[in-house]
Design a protein around this motif. Structure first.
Motif, PDB file in Angstrom:
ATOM      1  N   ASN A 162       1.008   6.266  -6.872  1.00 15.52           N
ATOM      2  CA  ASN A 162       0.174   5.144  -6.866  1.00 15.52           C
ATOM      3  C   ASN A 162       0.893   3.711  -7.256  1.00 15.52           C
ATOM      4  N   GLY A 163       0.461   2.759  -6.587  1.00 16.64           N
ATOM      5  CA  GLY A 163       1.308   1.724  -6.539  1.00 16.64           C
ATOM      6  C   GLY A 163       2.486   1.271  -5.869  1.00 16.64           C
ATOM      7  N   HIS A 164       2.864   2.495  -5.067  1.00 13.41           N
ATOM      8  CA  HIS A 164       4.042   2.622  -4.506  1.00 13.41           C
ATOM      9  C   HIS A 164       4.017   2.049  -2.973  1.00 13.41           C
ATOM     10  N   ILE A 165       5.177   1.332  -2.529  1.00 16.64           N
ATOM     11  CA  ILE A 165       5.277   0.754  -1.210  1.00 16.64           C
ATOM     12  C   ILE A 165       6.271   1.668  -0.620  1.00 16.64           C
ATOM     13  N   LEU A 166       5.806   2.469   0.471  1.00 11.98           N
ATOM     14  CA  LEU A 166       6.842   3.347   1.092  1.00 11.98           C
ATOM     15  C   LEU A 166       7.330   2.604   2.214  1.00 11.98           C
ATOM     16  N   TYR A 167       8.509   2.298   2.313  1.00 12.85           N
ATOM     17  CA  TYR A 167       9.299   1.648   3.312  1.00 12.85           C
ATOM     18  C   TYR A 167       9.405   2.753   4.472  1.00 12.85           C
ATOM     19  N   VAL A 168       8.811   2.664   5.786  1.00 10.17           N
ATOM     20  CA  VAL A 168       9.063   3.567   6.803  1.00 10.17           C
ATOM     21  C   VAL A 168       9.804   2.585   7.807  1.00 10.17           C
ATOM     22  N   ASP A 169      11.297   2.158   7.571  1.00  6.77           N
ATOM     23  CA  ASP A 169      11.902   1.159   8.474  1.00  6.77           C
ATOM     24  C   ASP A 169      13.146   1.612   9.030  1.00  6.77           C
ATOM     25  N   GLY A 170      13.400   3.073   8.812  1.00  5.18           N
ATOM     26  CA  GLY A 170      14.414   3.610   9.617  1.00  5.18           C
ATOM     27  C   GLY A 170      15.719   3.349   8.911  1.00  5.18           C
ATOM     28  N   GLY A 171      15.721   2.667   7.466  1.00  3.49           N
ATOM     29  CA  GLY A 171      16.737   2.284   6.702  1.00  3.49           C
ATOM     30  C   GLY A 171      17.140   1.037   6.459  1.00  3.49           C
ATOM     31  N   LEU A 203       0.309  -8.969  -0.390  1.00  3.13           N
ATOM     32  CA  LEU A 203      -0.369  -7.645  -0.373  1.00  3.13           C
ATOM     33  C   LEU A 203       0.366  -6.684  -0.939  1.00  3.13           C
ATOM     34  N   LYS A 204       1.594  -6.615  -1.072  1.00  6.83           N
ATOM     35  CA  LYS A 204       2.488  -5.859  -2.081  1.00  6.83           C
ATOM     36  C   LYS A 204       1.930  -5.885  -3.390  1.00  6.83           C
ATOM     37  N   MET A 205       1.788  -6.945  -3.947  1.00  2.18           N
ATOM     38  CA  MET A 205       1.304  -7.303  -5.156  1.00  2.18           C
ATOM     39  C   MET A 205      -0.167  -6.950  -5.597  1.00  2.18           C
ATOM     40  N   LEU A 206      -0.902  -7.068  -4.388  1.00  6.70           N
ATOM     41  CA  LEU A 206      -2.492  -6.494  -4.331  1.00  6.70           C
ATOM     42  C   LEU A 206      -2.535  -5.269  -4.487  1.00  6.70           C
ATOM     43  N   THR A 207      -1.577  -4.580  -3.623  1.00  6.74           N
ATOM     44  CA  THR A 207      -1.723  -2.792  -3.935  1.00  6.74           C
ATOM     45  C   THR A 207      -1.112  -2.349  -5.275  1.00  6.74           C
ATOM     46  N   LYS A 208      -0.242  -3.060  -5.846  1.00  7.27           N
ATOM     47  CA  LYS A 208       0.007  -2.632  -7.313  1.00  7.27           C
ATOM     48  C   LYS A 208      -1.042  -2.903  -8.188  1.00  7.27           C
ATOM     49  N   ASN A 209      -1.671  -4.064  -8.164  1.00  2.00           N
ATOM     50  CA  ASN A 209      -3.027  -4.360  -8.909  1.00  2.00           C
ATOM     51  C   ASN A 209      -4.083  -3.512  -8.904  1.00  2.00           C
ATOM     52  N   ILE A 210      -4.475  -3.131  -7.537  1.00  2.63           N
ATOM     53  CA  ILE A 210      -5.430  -2.083  -7.394  1.00  2.63           C
ATOM     54  C   ILE A 210      -5.095  -0.768  -8.023  1.00  2.63           C
ATOM     55  N   CYS A 211      -3.639  -0.415  -8.039  1.00  2.00           N
ATOM     56  CA  CYS A 211      -3.348   0.600  -8.609  1.00  2.00           C
ATOM     57  C   CYS A 211      -3.610   0.621 -10.164  1.00  2.00           C
ATOM     58  N   ALA A 212      -3.114  -0.630 -10.560  1.00  2.00           N
ATOM     59  CA  ALA A 212      -3.326  -0.644 -12.281  1.00  2.00           C
ATOM     60  C   ALA A 212      -4.918  -0.832 -12.647  1.00  2.00           C
ATOM     61  N   ILE A 259      -6.468 -11.708   2.457  1.00  2.00           N
ATOM     62  CA  ILE A 259      -7.810 -11.903   1.781  1.00  2.00           C
ATOM     63  C   ILE A 259      -8.563 -10.811   2.655  1.00  2.00           C
ATOM     64  N   GLY A 260      -8.420 -10.423   3.922  1.00  2.00           N
ATOM     65  CA  GLY A 260      -8.890  -9.207   4.671  1.00  2.00           C
ATOM     66  C   GLY A 260      -8.687  -8.058   3.612  1.00  2.00           C
ATOM     67  N   PRO A 261      -7.780  -7.525   3.445  1.00  4.77           N
ATOM     68  CA  PRO A 261      -7.631  -6.130   2.585  1.00  4.77           C
ATOM     69  C   PRO A 261      -8.175  -6.329   1.369  1.00  4.77           C
ATOM     70  N   PHE A 262      -8.156  -7.327   0.796  1.00  5.91           N
ATOM     71  CA  PHE A 262      -8.893  -7.484  -0.452  1.00  5.91           C
ATOM     72  C   PHE A 262     -10.342  -7.464  -0.301  1.00  5.91           C
ATOM     73  N   ASN A 318      -1.607   2.563  -2.430  1.00  7.86           N
ATOM     74  CA  ASN A 318      -0.118   2.766  -1.911  1.00  7.86           C
ATOM     75  C   ASN A 318      -0.028   1.759  -0.564  1.00  7.86           C
ATOM     76  N   GLY A 319       1.340   1.300  -0.478  1.00  5.02           N
ATOM     77  CA  GLY A 319       1.417   0.458   0.856  1.00  5.02           C
ATOM     78  C   GLY A 319       2.495   1.260   1.535  1.00  5.02           C
ATOM     79  N   ILE A 320       2.229   1.003   2.864  1.00  9.21           N
ATOM     80  CA  ILE A 320       3.490   1.547   3.750  1.00  9.21           C
ATOM     81  C   ILE A 320       4.069   0.125   4.439  1.00  9.21           C
ATOM     82  N   GLY A 321       5.323   0.126   4.313  1.00  8.93           N
ATOM     83  CA  GLY A 321       6.159  -1.127   4.920  1.00  8.93           C
ATOM     84  C   GLY A 321       6.823  -0.603   6.047  1.00  8.93           C
ATOM     85  N   PRO A 322       6.308  -0.779   7.126  1.00  4.12           N
ATOM     86  CA  PRO A 322       6.835  -0.330   8.439  1.00  4.12           C
ATOM     87  C   PRO A 322       7.984  -1.452   8.567  1.00  4.12           C
TER      88      PRO A 322
END
Ligand code: NAP
Ligand code: GCO
Length: 265
Positions: free
Chosen positions: A247-256, A166-175, A120-123, A185-189
Motif C-alpha cells: 500500500n502506498g507504493h510506486i512500482l516503477y516498471v521502467d526497465g531499470g 500523483l505520487k503523493m496523492l497515492t501515498k495519502n489515499i493509502c494513509a 485533479i482527474g485521479p482525485f 498504489n502507483g505504477i511508474g512506467p
C-alpha cells in the motif's frame, strides 16, 4: 500460497482513458485475469473505437463517455456503472496528457490543463469510487505515475508537477483509507511505445533516429523502449489479493532506468 490470489475473477475494473495505449494494455491484462472491464474516454467516437479494440481482442468491455476532471460527469458515471455492471473493485487512473514546452513559454492555462487532467482527474475519480469500496469492505486504486514522479527533464514542467503530485496523492489515499482495506498504489512506467511518445521516436527528415529515441535507449539497461503489454502483469498484481499488504507504493516498471546512470557514449 494460493495462486488464486492473483485472480481478478468476479472483480469490476474501471480503467480511465483506456480506448488504446497503456490503459488498453492494462485493461486487457486484467480481463485475462478474470476482471469485468469498464473504461471511459472523453468522446463517444473514442469510446466506440475502444469498444471495437476490446471486441477485436475478445474482451466484452463496457465504455462510458466521461471527462475524468468533471465531477458532475464522474459521479453519474460511477452510479451508472454500479447499476449496470457492479461496484468498482479496481480503479486504474490512467487518463493523462502531456505538453512538451520550455517552462518559460508555458501559458498558465496550459500548465493548469495538464495538472487538471493528470492530478485533479485521479482525485475526482478516487473520491467517487472510495465510498462504495468502503461499503464493500475492499478496494484497489492504481495511479499511473511516471519517471517524472521522480525525475525532472526539460519541457515537461507541468507534467512532472502533476505526476509528482500523483505520487503523493497515492501515498495519502493509502494513509487515509488503508484502514478500510483499500490499497492505493502507483505504477511508474518507463518509456513506453504509445501515441503519447510517438513524437519522441519518429524518424528525422534524413531518416536518422530521433535523438530522444537514442537517448532513452542509452538510459534503459535493456537498450529499448518498453511495450504497453509489459505493464499488464504488474497492474494485475497490484489489482489482486496477492498485493493486499502492498500500500502506498510506486512500482516503477521502467526497465531499470531509475537504477542506471546511462550507457557511456
Ligand atoms: P495516450 O496514448 O495519450 O492515451 C491517453 C488516454 O487518456 C487517451 O485515451 C485519452 O483520450 C485519455 N484522456 C485524456 N484526457 C482525458 C480526460 N480528461 N478524461 C478521460 N480520458 C482522457 O497516453 P499513454 O501513453 O497510453 O499514457 C497513459 C498514461 O500513462 C498517462 O497517464 C501517461 O501520463 C502515463 N505514462 C505514459 C508513459 C509512456 O511512455 N507512454 C510513461 C509513463 C506514464 P483521448 O484519446 O480522447 O485523448
Ligand atoms: C517525456 C515522456 C515521458 C513519458 C513518461 C516517462 O516527454 O519525457 O513523454 O514523460 O511519457 O512519463 O515515465
Amino acid at each position: 500460497m494460493n495462486m488464486d490470489s492473483f485472480s481478478l475473477k468476479g472483480k469490476v475494473a474501471l480503467v480511465t482513458g483506456a480506448s488504446y495505449g497503456i490503459g488498453f494494455a492494462i485493461a486487457s491484462g486484467m480481463a485475462a485475469a478474470g476482471a469485468k472491464i469498464v473504461f471511459n474516454d472523453v468522446k463517444q467516437e473514442f469510446v466506440d473505437k475502444g469498444l471495437a479494440n476490446y471486441a477485436a481482442a475478445g474482451i466484452d468491455a463496457k465504455g462510458y463517455v466521461c471527462d475524468v476532471t468533471k465531477e458532475d460527469q464522474v459521479v453519474p458515471m460511477i452510479k451508472q456503472i454500479e447499476e449496470e455492471v457492479g461496484v468498482v473493485d479496481i480503479l486504474v487512473n490512467n487518463a493523462g496528457i502531456i505538453q512538451r514546452v520550455p517552462m518559460l513559454d508555458v501559458a498558465v492555462e496550459d500548465f493548469t490543463k495538464v495538472i487538471t487532467i493528470d492530478l485533479i482527474g485521479p482525485f475526482v475519480m478516487a473520491k467517487a469510487v472510495i465510498p462504495s469500496m468502503i461499503k464493500k469492505g475492499h478496494g484497489k486504486i492504481i495511479n499511473i505515475c511516471s519517471m517524472m514522479s521522480e525525475l525532472g527533464r526539460e519541457t515537461v514542467s507541468s507534467y512532472a508537477a502533476a505526476k509528482g503530485g500523483l505520487k503523493m496523492l497515492t501515498k495519502n489515499i493509502c494513509a487515509e483509507y488503508g484502514a478500510y482495506n483499500i490499497q492505493c498504489n502507483g505504477i511508474g512506467p518507463g518509456y513506453i511505445e504509445t501515441p503519447q511518445t510517438a513524437p519522441l521516436r519518429e524518424r528525422q527528415a534524413d531518416g536518422s533516429r530521433h535523438p530522444f529515441d537514442s537517448f532513452i535507449c542509452g538510459r534503459t539497461p535493456a537498450g529499448r523502449w518498453l511495450k504497453p503489454d509489459e505493464l499488464a502483469g504488474p497492474a494485475v498484481f497490484l489489482a489482486s489479493d496477492a498485493s493486499n499488504a502492498v500500500n502506498g507504493h510506486i512500482l516503477y516498471v521502467d526497465g531499470g532506468i531509475l537504477a542506471y546512470i546511462g550507457k557511456q557514449p
